[in-house]
Design an enzyme around this catalytic site. Structure first.
Site, PDB file in Angstrom:
ATOM      1  NE  ARG A  15      -1.973  -1.598   3.225  1.00 49.40           N
ATOM      2  CZ  ARG A  15      -2.464  -2.320   4.904  1.00 49.40           C
ATOM      3  NH1 ARG A  15      -3.612  -1.567   5.048  1.00 49.40           N
ATOM      4  NH2 ARG A  15      -1.648  -2.264   5.801  1.00 49.40           N
ATOM      5  CE1 TYR A  93      -5.016   1.840  10.624  1.00 50.01           C
ATOM      6  CE2 TYR A  93      -3.532   1.347   8.383  1.00 50.01           C
ATOM      7  CZ  TYR A  93      -4.212   1.695   9.251  1.00 50.01           C
ATOM      8  OH  TYR A  93      -5.523   1.197   9.141  1.00 50.01           O
ATOM      9  CG  HIS A  95      -0.469  -2.004  15.131  1.00 44.92           C
ATOM     10  ND1 HIS A  95      -2.212  -1.979  15.329  1.00 44.92           N
ATOM     11  CD2 HIS A  95      -0.233  -1.406  14.473  1.00 44.92           C
ATOM     12  CE1 HIS A  95      -3.013  -1.687  14.966  1.00 44.92           C
ATOM     13  NE2 HIS A  95      -2.504  -1.403  13.439  1.00 44.92           N
ATOM     14  CG  MET A 300      -7.222 -11.884   5.423  1.00 43.03           C
ATOM     15  SD  MET A 300      -9.034 -11.755   5.838  1.00 43.03           S
ATOM     16  CE  MET A 300      -9.921 -11.788   4.409  1.00 43.03           C
TER      17      MET A 300
HETATM   18  N1  LIG Z   1      -7.608 -10.047   9.133  1.00 44.57           N
HETATM   19  C1  LIG Z   1      -7.390  -9.273   9.136  1.00 44.57           C
HETATM   20  O1  LIG Z   1      -6.732  -8.928   7.581  1.00 44.57           O
HETATM   21  C2  LIG Z   1      -8.012  -8.186   9.417  1.00 44.57           C
HETATM   22  C3  LIG Z   1      -8.264  -6.430   9.026  1.00 44.57           C
HETATM   23  C4  LIG Z   1      -9.093  -5.942   9.667  1.00 44.57           C
HETATM   24  C5  LIG Z   1     -10.164  -6.497  10.646  1.00 44.57           C
HETATM   25  N2  LIG Z   1      -9.582  -7.730  11.847  1.00 44.57           N
HETATM   26  C6  LIG Z   1     -10.341  -7.903  12.691  1.00 44.57           C
HETATM   27  O2  LIG Z   1     -11.308  -8.341  12.293  1.00 44.57           O
HETATM   28  C7  LIG Z   1     -11.782  -7.555  14.031  1.00 44.57           C
HETATM   29  C8  LIG Z   1     -13.750  -7.639  13.774  1.00 44.57           C
HETATM   30  O3  LIG Z   1     -13.331  -5.783  13.733  1.00 44.57           O
HETATM   31  P1  LIG Z   1     -14.294  -5.049  13.782  1.00 44.57           P
HETATM   32  O4  LIG Z   1     -13.900  -3.929  12.597  1.00 44.57           O
HETATM   33  O5  LIG Z   1     -15.515  -5.445  12.918  1.00 44.57           O
HETATM   34  O6  LIG Z   1     -14.812  -4.914  14.978  1.00 44.57           O
HETATM   35  P2  LIG Z   1     -16.322  -4.337  15.026  1.00 44.57           P
HETATM   36  O7  LIG Z   1     -16.085  -3.568  16.159  1.00 44.57           O
HETATM   37  O8  LIG Z   1     -17.147  -3.128  14.625  1.00 44.57           O
HETATM   38  O9  LIG Z   1     -17.176  -5.775  15.933  1.00 44.57           O
HETATM   39  C9  LIG Z   1     -16.892  -6.627  16.432  1.00 44.57           C
HETATM   40  C10 LIG Z   1     -18.550  -7.284  17.239  1.00 44.57           C
HETATM   41  O10 LIG Z   1     -18.289  -8.045  17.677  1.00 44.57           O
HETATM   42  C11 LIG Z   1     -19.083  -8.649  18.296  1.00 44.57           C
HETATM   43  N3  LIG Z   1     -18.982  -9.139  19.701  1.00 44.57           N
HETATM   44  C12 LIG Z   1     -18.242  -9.229  20.893  1.00 44.57           C
HETATM   45  N4  LIG Z   1     -18.041 -10.879  21.628  1.00 44.57           N
HETATM   46  C13 LIG Z   1     -19.054 -11.207  20.984  1.00 44.57           C
HETATM   47  C14 LIG Z   1     -18.665 -12.884  21.045  1.00 44.57           C
HETATM   48  N5  LIG Z   1     -19.123 -13.136  22.119  1.00 44.57           N
HETATM   49  N6  LIG Z   1     -20.302 -12.733  20.072  1.00 44.57           N
HETATM   50  C15 LIG Z   1     -20.305 -11.992  18.818  1.00 44.57           C
HETATM   51  N7  LIG Z   1     -20.243 -11.461  18.855  1.00 44.57           N
HETATM   52  C16 LIG Z   1     -19.501 -10.795  19.473  1.00 44.57           C
HETATM   53  C17 LIG Z   1     -18.958  -7.217  18.918  1.00 44.57           C
HETATM   54  O11 LIG Z   1     -20.419  -7.093  19.692  1.00 44.57           O
HETATM   55  C18 LIG Z   1     -19.093  -6.415  17.853  1.00 44.57           C
HETATM   56  O12 LIG Z   1     -20.249  -5.831  17.086  1.00 44.57           O
HETATM   57  C19 LIG Z   1     -10.785  -7.581  15.172  1.00 44.57           C
HETATM   58  O13 LIG Z   1     -10.421  -8.301  15.704  1.00 44.57           O
HETATM   59  C20 LIG Z   1     -10.008  -6.637  14.413  1.00 44.57           C
HETATM   60  O14 LIG Z   1      -8.626  -6.831  14.225  1.00 44.57           O
HETATM   61  C21 LIG Z   1      -9.071  -8.614  11.015  1.00 44.57           C
END
Ligand SMILES: NC(=O)c1ccc[n+]([C@@H]2O[C@H](COP(=O)([O-])OP(=O)(O)OC[C@H]3O[C@@H](n4cnc5c(N)ncnc54)[C@H](O)[C@@H]3O)[C@@H](O)[C@H]2O)c1
Length: 370
Positions: A15, A93, A95, A300
């Site tokens: 990026r 970013y 972290h 991702m």
């Molecule tokens: N792998 C990757 O490349 C990548 C990229 C972007 C984000 N992420 C990760 O994805 C994850 C989600 O991010 P987001 O932006 O959607 O977060 P977000 O805060 O918008 O959503 C998280 C959701 O999880 C729910 N939640 C909490 N505990 C729960 C449970 N026990 N059961 C069901 N739902 C539950 C919350 O209520 C919330 O709605 C984070 O860990 C983020 O770091 C990973």
């Protein structure tokens, strides 16, 4: 202000922190933009596209030596530490909680470091993380659909089904940004989609958004257990802010899933919510446990750097314009979201969570502002 955009040098990072449209906006606001040659190559943006918008193409040394404000995507790596100059503003970013040595390097370099991931609105939302969650959520279903193909290790399922054959079943754990974006793509493909969350308001929002076409379920062990038995593609999208993701699917539950079904756990970067998930790379994204394909790529958005670059820079531009237009002191005074982004300020750690992770007390931002 002079704004510098170096090429990203962290391995695998494709990026870039500014697009030609962003250069035009900054130049129109009266700033000078210097872009390192080839900075946009990974995102299929040519140098001429920047210079056409009045950016200066330069060497990496020139960018760091001249810029008041450095825009990046990833944190500086060791080879970049000596390039930072006292008083320079770094917006990227970071972290830092995970890399204490970088925090020390930023302190020693006497820079003002503002982290995308801690820019936070008063309602708690994280506007510079959301675009990458949107990308990852949408991609999760695209990747999952790919691995459901027999030749790719999956069950041999077309998520859409065809007339006379039912569609595939997609279950999404978590109805936040990742989850809703995953549900949107799964629904668009014609799959049969369920989404689970512990927050009823999130489920209400999903119900409204998709006009009842996505099945909403309260997230509890009973419901997860039931859903897993018929799921072809499971997307993990749970987040508990500041904590490890809760494990919602045990290895025993994975063993009850259909042979050749696929798990894409997007939350793997926070430990994942499936007990059997571990981080994988884009070069070697999957492995199989109990006959179930596991996809655990922790970065991702790097698979689609061009889309990710445009998504990220759309979100950062208003903050960049504010930092450059008002100057960093006035910008953080006026904009509380940007103030939350300040991590290291000329030798002092000013973000409480970062200081906590480093085992020290944060200096109040007020105390370092003139
Ligand atoms: N792998 C990757 O490349 C990548 C990229 C972007 C984000 N992420 C990760 O994805 C994850 C989600 O991010 P987001 O932006 O959607 O977060 P977000 O805060 O918008 O959503 C998280 C959701 O999880 C729910 N939640 C909490 N505990 C729960 C449970 N026990 N059961 C069901 N739902 C539950 C919350 O209520 C919330 O709605 C984070 O860990 C983020 O770091 C990973």
């Amino acid at each position: 202000m002079i704004i510098g955009v170096p090429r990203e040098v962290k391995p695998g990072e494709q990026r870039v922190a500014r697009t030609p449209a962003g250069v035009r906006a900054l130049v129109e606001a009266g700033h000078r933009v210097i872009v390192e040659r080839d900075a946009g190559a990974g995102s299929s943006i040519r140098d001429e596209e920047y210079t056409r918008e009045q950016a200066t193409a330069a060497s990496v040394a020139e960018v760091w030596a001249q810029a008041d404000l450095i825009l990046k995507v990833k944190e500086p790596i060791a080879e970049e530490y000596p390039r930072m100059r006292p008083g320079q503003i770094l917006f990227t970013y970071l972290h830092l909680a995970a890399v204490p040595e970088l925090a020390r390097a930023l302190q020693a370099a006497d820079v003002i470091a503002i982290a995308y991931e801690t820019v936070q609105r008063p309602d708690g939302s994280l506007p510079l993380l959301a675009p990458m969650s949107e990308v990852a959520g949408r991609l999760a279903v695209q990747e999952g659909a790919f691995y459901l193909a027999k030749a790719h290790g999956g069950r041999g399922i077309l998520l859409a089904g065809v007339p006379g054959v039912p569609p595939g079943n997609v279950a999404v754990l978590g109805a936040g940004t990742v989850g809703v974006n995953a549900a949107r793509i799964a629904l668009g493909l014609g799959a049969d989609v369920s989404i689970l969350d512990i927050n009823l308001d999130r489920l209400r929002a999903v119900d409204d958004l998709f006009h009842g076409r996505v099945i909403t379920l309260m997230s509890n062990s009973f419901n997860v257990d039931q859903v897993l038995r018929r799921t072809d593609l499971l997307v993990g999208a749970v987040l508990v802010a500041g904590a490890r993701a809760p494990v919602l699917v045990t290895k025993e539950m994975v063993a009850t899933m259909k042979e050749g079904s696929v798990i894409v756990d997007v939350a793997v970067d926070q430990g994942g919510s499936i007990e059997t998930i571990h981080p994988t790379t884009l070069l070697d994204p999957i492995y199989v446990v109990s006959g179930v394909v596991h996809y655990g790529v922790a970065n991702m958005p790097a698979l689609v750097p061009r889309t990710s670059t445009f998504a990220l820079t759309n979100a950062t531009l208003p903050y960049v314009l504010e930092l450059a237009g008002r100057g960093v002191q006035a910008a953080v005074r006026r904009n509380p979201a940007l103030a939350r982004g300040a991590n290291v300020w000329r030798g002092r750690i000013v973000h409480p969570a970062v200081a906590h992770a480093l085992g020290e007390r944060a200096t109040a931002l007020e105390a370092v502002l003139e």
